[in-house]
Scaffold this active site. Structure first.
Site, PDB file in Angstrom:
ATOM      1  N   ASP A  52       0.810  -1.219   0.000  1.00 41.37           N
ATOM      2  CA  ASP A  52       0.000   0.000   0.000  1.00 41.37           C
ATOM      3  C   ASP A  52       0.842   1.268   0.000  1.00 41.37           C
ATOM      4  O   ASP A  52       0.447   2.287  -0.580  1.00 41.37           O
ATOM      5  CB  ASP A  52      -0.953   0.011   1.210  1.00 41.37           C
ATOM      6  CG  ASP A  52      -2.187  -0.845   0.938  1.00 41.37           C
ATOM      7  OD1 ASP A  52      -2.179  -1.583  -0.068  1.00 41.37           O
ATOM      8  OD2 ASP A  52      -3.150  -0.772   1.721  1.00 41.37           O
ATOM      9  N   ASN A  97      -4.726  -2.078  -4.265  1.00 42.24           N
ATOM     10  CA  ASN A  97      -5.944  -2.209  -3.455  1.00 42.24           C
ATOM     11  C   ASN A  97      -5.855  -1.291  -2.239  1.00 42.24           C
ATOM     12  O   ASN A  97      -6.350  -1.609  -1.170  1.00 42.24           O
ATOM     13  CB  ASN A  97      -6.125  -3.669  -3.025  1.00 42.24           C
ATOM     14  CG  ASN A  97      -7.555  -3.953  -2.559  1.00 42.24           C
ATOM     15  OD1 ASN A  97      -8.439  -3.099  -2.685  1.00 42.24           O
ATOM     16  ND2 ASN A  97      -7.783  -5.137  -2.020  1.00 42.24           N
ATOM     17  N   ASP A 336     -10.762  -2.355  12.149  1.00 40.48           N
ATOM     18  CA  ASP A 336      -9.747  -3.298  11.667  1.00 40.48           C
ATOM     19  C   ASP A 336      -9.313  -4.265  12.764  1.00 40.48           C
ATOM     20  O   ASP A 336      -9.278  -5.478  12.570  1.00 40.48           O
ATOM     21  CB  ASP A 336      -8.531  -2.538  11.120  1.00 40.48           C
ATOM     22  CG  ASP A 336      -8.831  -1.937   9.756  1.00 40.48           C
ATOM     23  OD1 ASP A 336      -9.915  -2.230   9.211  1.00 40.48           O
ATOM     24  OD2 ASP A 336      -7.991  -1.175   9.246  1.00 40.48           O
ATOM     25  N   GLU A 364     -10.984  -4.831   2.136  1.00 40.82           N
ATOM     26  CA  GLU A 364     -10.230  -5.592   1.142  1.00 40.82           C
ATOM     27  C   GLU A 364     -11.063  -6.744   0.569  1.00 40.82           C
ATOM     28  O   GLU A 364     -10.900  -7.145  -0.571  1.00 40.82           O
ATOM     29  CB  GLU A 364      -8.933  -6.126   1.759  1.00 40.82           C
ATOM     30  CG  GLU A 364      -7.815  -5.101   1.841  1.00 40.82           C
ATOM     31  CD  GLU A 364      -7.948  -4.110   2.988  1.00 40.82           C
ATOM     32  OE1 GLU A 364      -9.042  -3.994   3.580  1.00 40.82           O
ATOM     33  OE2 GLU A 364      -6.944  -3.425   3.274  1.00 40.82           O
ATOM     34  N   HIS A 409      -4.910  -9.123   3.846  1.00 41.81           N
ATOM     35  CA  HIS A 409      -3.837  -9.270   4.832  1.00 41.81           C
ATOM     36  C   HIS A 409      -4.361  -9.567   6.229  1.00 41.81           C
ATOM     37  O   HIS A 409      -3.813 -10.405   6.945  1.00 41.81           O
ATOM     38  CB  HIS A 409      -2.991  -7.990   4.849  1.00 41.81           C
ATOM     39  CG  HIS A 409      -3.774  -6.720   5.049  1.00 41.81           C
ATOM     40  ND1 HIS A 409      -3.376  -5.717   5.877  1.00 41.81           N
ATOM     41  CD2 HIS A 409      -4.969  -6.301   4.539  1.00 41.81           C
ATOM     42  CE1 HIS A 409      -4.258  -4.743   5.855  1.00 41.81           C
ATOM     43  NE2 HIS A 409      -5.230  -5.070   5.048  1.00 41.81           N
ATOM     44  N   ARG A 410      -5.434  -8.890   6.619  1.00 45.12           N
ATOM     45  CA  ARG A 410      -5.903  -9.076   8.010  1.00 45.12           C
ATOM     46  C   ARG A 410      -6.527 -10.455   8.219  1.00 45.12           C
ATOM     47  O   ARG A 410      -6.458 -11.008   9.309  1.00 45.12           O
ATOM     48  CB  ARG A 410      -6.878  -7.965   8.405  1.00 45.12           C
ATOM     49  CG  ARG A 410      -6.224  -6.614   8.356  1.00 45.12           C
ATOM     50  CD  ARG A 410      -6.833  -5.580   9.257  1.00 45.12           C
ATOM     51  NE  ARG A 410      -6.254  -4.297   8.942  1.00 45.12           N
ATOM     52  CZ  ARG A 410      -5.025  -3.923   9.293  1.00 45.12           C
ATOM     53  NH1 ARG A 410      -4.274  -4.735  10.002  1.00 45.12           N
ATOM     54  NH2 ARG A 410      -4.552  -2.752   8.934  1.00 45.12           N
ATOM     55  N   LYS A 444       0.509  -6.455   2.198  1.00 41.16           N
ATOM     56  CA  LYS A 444      -0.208  -5.167   2.113  1.00 41.16           C
ATOM     57  C   LYS A 444       0.217  -4.226   3.232  1.00 41.16           C
ATOM     58  O   LYS A 444       0.335  -3.023   3.028  1.00 41.16           O
ATOM     59  CB  LYS A 444      -1.712  -5.420   2.172  1.00 41.16           C
ATOM     60  CG  LYS A 444      -2.555  -4.207   1.810  1.00 41.16           C
ATOM     61  CD  LYS A 444      -3.990  -4.619   1.550  1.00 41.16           C
ATOM     62  CE  LYS A 444      -4.746  -3.558   0.763  1.00 41.16           C
ATOM     63  NZ  LYS A 444      -5.108  -2.404   1.542  1.00 41.16           N
TER      64      LYS A 444
END
Ligand code: DC
Length: 691
Positions: A52, A97, A336, A364, A409-410, A444
């Site tokens: 990112d 993204n 998040d 995402e 990613h998360r 990311k």
């Protein structure tokens, strides 16, 4: 970074040590844009290096900003800003993204192209084109910005254009919705100061929020950083934001990025679940006084049972209540980090419920659907609604699951914590590995997430694949390729015997003096290169000087191999190297190559492979190798030599060359290296518990 199709985590049963967090994504991309817009040069320290931030840096470079890396400090970047004046009037920007790049750049370029003239297109990956931006476009169009939808209206890609000398209609408040994504408001807050000095303007610029503003802490980050760059915005009860007339961006000269509080959540959770051995799990980079909203995740983790100590720039976490307490929380402020709570809920006694998470659907991936699907695979009961999720831990057996990560990613990072399930009371026997698909999606925001995780966990049942075979069978090449394909570590045990031989020569000890050589083997001063130096080996210690003595090339010499074959026949030397070899067994797994890997050192290896290429084939391969290096050789002589070594190796008393009883025999005479690797991986898959 694990650039492989999947990564299998062994059961994780403890955590302690220190994790250094990468820089915050939210702060990094805001600071980059602010530095790119301000007058002067800004030195940015502790910048996050990730997908990112890379797209933001590329975009700023394309717009004419000066970008200079500090060669001495990997995470320092010098940005020379535009001073509010467009340099490049036409650009096509690819933003991956990264919502933190797309939304603010769209607003910034809309404002600048309207005032100064220009034409820009903004696009991203297919998922970016499904993430809404209509509310931002709808806020900008009434000001006079010309914005074209290039795809579905309300979504990227967008084209922004204007003619020089244009004006913005800023007499009335700018109105923006705040209930879908706070990034729309952030984008306007970052872009509109550029209009605060437009000719003749004496008036403040006012932004009014429509609907309930979500994710307020992210707006706080924006306001905080704006102030660092000279723009002091008045926040009127989160409903009106006033940018004073005459505001202009000024570089603060230097700025340091805090560690990422959302990334910290995985380790806070890990500590709450697995730091049970006395020593805490210490997290460095974020702590008391953080400007990031996700730091409040720590309070939620404490409510679930974590014991946390905090100071400026650090956190220390211990397990407290165990199992965890279920939680019922409105997560609007920590969207998040709330994902981490959903996974912590697996370790709670009872049902947890997270509310206020509608924004998960436009991230995402659709994170509510994704989380429900993946937690369900583990055996949890999940109820998902438009803006909530309820998680009840598995009642029956924990299932070995292959976790989809949805290029998110998360998802990869928080679900990895499910590998701790064997820590739950009565679940020891349920210990299962956990497969994370597409693990590199963590790039990311946290490219080295798994390396950081493996650096602080204690794992049980770390898998070993043992590979052996006669000399010149290609076992070293095969072992390295299998290790790379699985993301496992590699033990080239022959190299330890080779290094022992070299150490004997260095010390002036005869390679046949068993006691003296064993004493050297017991404390080999080896250092293996990491990262860019992977594959290189040194002897360290006072007698080798501060840089040590590199032995990479010497290890591979034929003469060193002969030394190794002498010292490896001494039982005391073999015993002395035993502990060192065991220490290579670390998460996520190990491929061990050499004589007694499957028989003596790792008799419980999950897969043992014994290569059986014919002497003729091996002689031909070795011949090709030598000829390609310009060394003359005869196939017949090489073959005779190999056969003599085979005889010696099979007949010697200490660890003779022979397949383990449960070894899979692989005749790779007719197979290329890729085919051999595929065969070994196929055998390995058969033994894994994944559906
Ligand atoms: O695999 P290699 O050529 O690097 O091995 C060097 C020598 O060490 C060879 O003679 C075999 C011996 N060796 C051993 O006895 N046990 C091991 N585990 C590995 C190698």
């Amino acid at each position: 970074m694990y650039d492989i199709p999947f990564l299998d985590l062994p059961p994780l049963v403890g955590a302690s040590g220190t994790v250094q967090l990468p820089g915050s994504k939210s702060i990094s991309n805001r600071v980059l844009l602010l530095a790119g817009l301000a007058a002067g040069t800004t030195t940015v320290h502790e910048l996050l290096d990730s997908d990112d931030t890379r797209v933001m840096i590329d975009a700023l470079r394309a717009l004419g900003c000066g970008i200079e890396r500090d060669t001495a400090h990997a995470h320092t970047l010098r940005v020379t800003g535009l001073g509010g004046r467009l340099q490049v009037r036409e650009a096509d920007l690819f933003l991956g993204n990264a919502g933190t790049a797309m939304r603010p750049l769209a607003a910034t370029l809309a404002v600048l192209s309207t005032l100064q003239g220009g034409r820009y297109t903004l696009r991203g990956v297919p998922r970016m084109h499904e993430r809404p931006i209509g509310d931002l476009v709808n806020a900008l169009r009434p000001l006079g910005c010309r914005i074209d939808d290039l795809g579905t209206p309300g979504y990227p890609p967008l084209a922004l254009h204007g003619a020089a000398g244009g004006t913005l209609a800023l007499a009335a408040p700018v109105r923006v919705r705040g209930d879908v994504s706070s990034q729309f408001l952030t984008a306007l807050l970052l872009a509109l100061p550029l209009a605060a000095r437009a000719a003749g303007r004496e008036q403040d610029i006012v932004i009014e929020v429509e609907g309930e503003l979500i994710s307020k802490p992210y707006i706080e980050i924006t306001l905080n950083l704006l102030a660092r760059f000279g723009i002091v915005v008045r926040n009127e009860a989160w409903q009106r934001f006033v940018i004073p007339a005459g505001s202009a961006y000024v570089s603060p000269g230097a700025i340091a990025v805090e560690g990422d509080a959302s990334s910290a959540s995985y380790f806070v959770a890990l500590g709450a679940i697995a730091a049970h051995g006395g020593a805490p799990l210490r997290i460095e980079g974020v702590g008391e006084g953080s400007i990031q909203g996700d730091i409040r995740f720590v309070d939620a983790a404490e409510a679930m049972g974590a014991q946390v100590r905090r100071g400026p720039g650090w956190l220390e976490v211990h397990r407290g209540q165990w199992p965890l307490k279920p939680i019922h929380l409105d997560c609007t402020a920590i969207p998040d980090a709330a994902m981490t709570l959903a996974v912590m809920a697996l370790f709670a006694e009872g049902t947890s419920r997270l509310d206020g998470i509608a924004s998960w659907r436009v991230k995402e991936t659709d994170r509510i659907a994704a989380m429900a699907a993946e937690l369900g695979k583990l055996g949890a009961t999940v109820v998902a609604g438009d803006d909530f999720i309820e998680v009840t831990p598995p009642v029956g057996r924990w299932r070995a699951a292959a976790i989809h990560t949805y290029d998110d990613h998360r998802m990869a990072m928080c679900l990895s914590l499910a590998a701790c399930h064997a820590l739950l009371p009565g679940r020891e026997a349920d210990a299962q590995p956990l497969r994370i698909l597409d693990p590199k999606c963590v790039a990311k925001t946290f490219p080295d997430y798994f390396e950081a995780l493996f650096g602080v966990v204690e794992a049980a049942a770390v898998p070993v694949i043992a590979i052996d075979g006669p000399t010149a069978s290609g076992k070293g090449t095969l072992a390295a390729a299998v290790a790379a394909a699985l993301g496992y570590g590699l033990l080239d045990s022959g190299a330890l015997y080779r290094a022992t031989g070299l150490a004997a020569v260095d010390a002036g000890v005869s390679p046949d003096d068993e006691a003296a050589v064993a004493a050297l083997a017991a404390r080999l001063p080896l250092r293996f290169g990491q990262g860019a130096e992977a594959g290189r080996t040194w002897f360290d210690g006072a007698k080798y000087g501060p840089a040590g003595r590199e032995i990479t090339d010497e290890l591979r010499l034929e003469s060193t191999g002969l030394l190794a074959s002498r010292v490896s026949a001494l039982p005391a030397v073999r015993a002395a190297l035993h502990g060192l070899q065991l220490s290579f067994r670390r998460a996520p797994g190990l491929v061990a190559d050499g004589r007694d890997m499957g028989t003596v050192v790792f008799p419980d290896a999950g897969l043992k492979v014994f290569l059986t290429a014919s002497a003729e084939q091996r002689a031909q391969r070795r011949h090709k190798q030598l000829i390609s290096k310009g060394i003359p050789a005869s196939i017949a002589a090489l073959r005779a030599d190999l056969e003599a070594r085979d005889r010696r190796d099979t007949q010697r008393t200490a660890s003779p060359l022979k397949p383990a009883e449960d070894a899979k025999l692989l005749d790779n005479s007719q197979l290329g290296i890729d085919e051999s690797v595929q065969q070994v991986l196929a055998w390995w898959q058969e033994r894994r518990p994944f559906p």
